[in-house]
Enzyme design. Sequence first.
Site, PDB file in Angstrom:
ATOM      1  N   GLU A 171      10.924   3.894 -12.675  1.00  0.00           N
ATOM      2  CA  GLU A 171      10.189   3.145 -13.707  1.00  0.00           C
ATOM      3  C   GLU A 171       9.175   3.980 -14.494  1.00  0.00           C
ATOM      4  O   GLU A 171       8.015   3.589 -14.641  1.00  0.00           O
ATOM      5  CB  GLU A 171       9.501   1.923 -13.078  1.00  0.00           C
ATOM      6  N   GLU A 287      19.654  -2.614  -7.834  1.00  0.00           N
ATOM      7  CA  GLU A 287      18.810  -3.678  -7.250  1.00  0.00           C
ATOM      8  C   GLU A 287      19.219  -5.057  -7.763  1.00  0.00           C
ATOM      9  O   GLU A 287      18.376  -5.914  -8.020  1.00  0.00           O
ATOM     10  CB  GLU A 287      17.323  -3.438  -7.588  1.00  0.00           C
TER      11      GLU A 287
HETATM   12  O1  G3I Z   1       3.995  -6.351   4.866  1.00  0.00           O
HETATM   13  C1  G3I Z   1       2.836  -6.966   4.282  1.00  0.00           C
HETATM   14  C2  G3I Z   1       2.287  -8.008   5.199  1.00  0.00           C
HETATM   15  O2  G3I Z   1       1.832  -7.392   6.371  1.00  0.00           O
HETATM   16  C3  G3I Z   1       1.164  -8.772   4.477  1.00  0.00           C
HETATM   17  O3  G3I Z   1       0.710  -9.800   5.297  1.00  0.00           O
HETATM   18  C4  G3I Z   1       1.655  -9.322   3.154  1.00  0.00           C
HETATM   19  C5  G3I Z   1       0.534 -10.003   2.378  1.00  0.00           C
HETATM   20  O4  G3I Z   1       0.800  -9.988   1.000  1.00  0.00           O
HETATM   21  O5  G3I Z   1       2.144  -8.265   2.373  1.00  0.00           O
HETATM   22  C6  G3I Z   1       3.231  -7.607   2.962  1.00  0.00           C
HETATM   23  O6  G3I Z   1       3.684  -6.571   2.126  1.00  0.00           O
HETATM   24  C7  G3I Z   1       4.364  -6.986   0.976  1.00  0.00           C
HETATM   25  C8  G3I Z   1       5.758  -6.362   1.013  1.00  0.00           C
HETATM   26  O7  G3I Z   1       6.411  -6.615  -0.196  1.00  0.00           O
HETATM   27  C9  G3I Z   1       6.620  -6.916   2.150  1.00  0.00           C
HETATM   28  O8  G3I Z   1       6.883  -8.270   1.945  1.00  0.00           O
HETATM   29  C10 G3I Z   1       3.586  -6.492  -0.223  1.00  0.00           C
HETATM   30  O9  G3I Z   1       2.375  -7.195  -0.344  1.00  0.00           O
HETATM   31  C11 G3I Z   1       4.389  -6.676  -1.471  1.00  0.00           C
HETATM   32  O10 G3I Z   1       3.724  -6.042  -2.563  1.00  0.00           O
HETATM   33  C12 G3I Z   1       5.739  -6.037  -1.305  1.00  0.00           C
HETATM   34  O11 G3I Z   1       6.495  -6.281  -2.454  1.00  0.00           O
HETATM   35  C13 G3I Z   1       7.590  -5.431  -2.651  1.00  0.00           C
HETATM   36  C14 G3I Z   1       7.471  -4.842  -4.057  1.00  0.00           C
HETATM   37  O12 G3I Z   1       8.662  -4.098  -4.370  1.00  0.00           O
HETATM   38  C15 G3I Z   1       6.284  -3.900  -4.180  1.00  0.00           C
HETATM   39  O13 G3I Z   1       6.443  -2.763  -3.374  1.00  0.00           O
HETATM   40  C16 G3I Z   1       8.861  -6.273  -2.530  1.00  0.00           C
HETATM   41  O14 G3I Z   1       9.042  -6.667  -1.161  1.00  0.00           O
HETATM   42  C17 G3I Z   1      10.073  -5.468  -2.976  1.00  0.00           C
HETATM   43  O15 G3I Z   1      11.212  -6.300  -3.044  1.00  0.00           O
HETATM   44  C18 G3I Z   1       9.812  -4.901  -4.354  1.00  0.00           C
HETATM   45  O16 G3I Z   1      10.920  -4.081  -4.704  1.00  0.00           O
HETATM   46  C19 G3I Z   1      10.876  -3.531  -6.020  1.00  0.00           C
HETATM   47  C20 G3I Z   1      11.524  -2.165  -5.972  1.00  0.00           C
HETATM   48  O17 G3I Z   1      10.894  -1.358  -5.002  1.00  0.00           O
HETATM   49  C21 G3I Z   1      11.490  -1.491  -7.347  1.00  0.00           C
HETATM   50  N1  G3I Z   1      12.095  -2.360  -8.354  1.00  0.00           N
HETATM   51  C22 G3I Z   1      11.554  -3.703  -8.421  1.00  0.00           C
HETATM   52  C23 G3I Z   1      11.655  -4.389  -7.055  1.00  0.00           C
HETATM   53  C24 G3I Z   1      11.186  -5.828  -7.109  1.00  0.00           C
HETATM   54  O18 G3I Z   1       9.825  -5.898  -7.472  1.00  0.00           O
END
Ligand code: G3I
Length: 378
Positions: A171, A287
Amino acid sequence: MDRRTFLNTTTVLGAGALLGMGALRWPPDVGIAERTASSGVDGESLAIRAERKGLLYGAAVNWSRLLDDPAYAQAIIDECGILVPENELKWSRIRPGPATFEFHAADGLIGFAEEHGLRFRGHPLVWHAALPPWFHEVVGPANAEAILVDHISRVCTRYSGRVHSWDVVNEAIYPAHGRADRMRVSPWLEFLGPDYVELAFYAAAEADPDAVLVYNDTRVDYATPEHAARREGVLRLLENLVASNVPIHALGIQAHLWGHESRFDPDAFTSFLRAVGDLGLDIYITEMDVTDQRLPGDITRRDQLVAKVYRDYLDAVLAVESVKVIMTWGLSDRYTWLKGTRPRRDGRAVRPLPLDDRMVRKPAWAAIAAAFDAARPR
Ligand code: G3I
């Protein structure tokens, strides 16, 4: 390690030699057919249908879910030929401190993939998001290059030879930031300028020379001004990297699609894909999922509409020979990032993926299977 080392590496190998390493990057058949036949799956899996056409199909996975949920783990083994960690290789997960690395979950995932004969993608080495809390206190113009190269070198070296492909930079294009080159004003760009992209590719090539090195981006699919500007930005970036003999091998297109969005123009999109292919790059759909947030509540109707989006999109992209990999961002509606980020207003569960939340194949699965079956072999 400095940039001259990378430049020397590419001079010795030459761009042609790097591109000619394709055979090494595609490991020998790991027996998807045998595995699927013995798994009790009713009908051929998406992995085997893809493999028949010279494609790879797989999904983003979560390590903790694989450990806790045997039905989910079995579905992943049954349907996938390649896995990518949804979060386990992000800086926020593997960099608890400036000098420390935590690889437990990523090690578990790559071990799971190898145990079950699945290929493995790494995602992402460089991204503006999912950075750890210490990042902004510690990283600045003076040390950003060393920290970026050290991160890539350590991560890629740890898994060197075991990774099908890396999302090296994720990105980097964001036209709304107003730059002429349409690049995102990320911390990496602010600290290092636009050359951070090639720096990352050289570091990855040096540390894991047999992996496919991918530039991955989002929101390039639709016939809207925003997506068109992103396509232009991505194409220009790729043209510059290829013209400079930077070791890049593929474009990753995320394909987070919307069920209600009608502005998909297969001709405009595939002319972009062909322009990328003409640069000598492969194309991976990395994705894919289809948000059903604004679709009707009725499940039968909703599933049909989601399936149609999968079919129309895949029919278009699979007509382009350079498209080699199709990944969905998750496999089952039981675990999808869209539950939290794009919930439905009627409170019903979202259904964006090929399997439902009981691991049963949905019309979306059938649409993907039919698109694979209809694709020309490559
Ligand atoms: O694991 C913690 C947990 O311990 C905590 O209690 C909770 C509270 O918010 O957060 C949890 O972590 C989250 C994690 O996902 C696991 O669910 C993060 O806050 C959250 O920001 C994270 O989001 C991920 C996001 O990328 C940001 O990294 C999504 O799962 C994931 O599907 C998403 O994937 C991205 C790709 O990497 C890049 N392209 C877009 C795609 C979708 O946004």
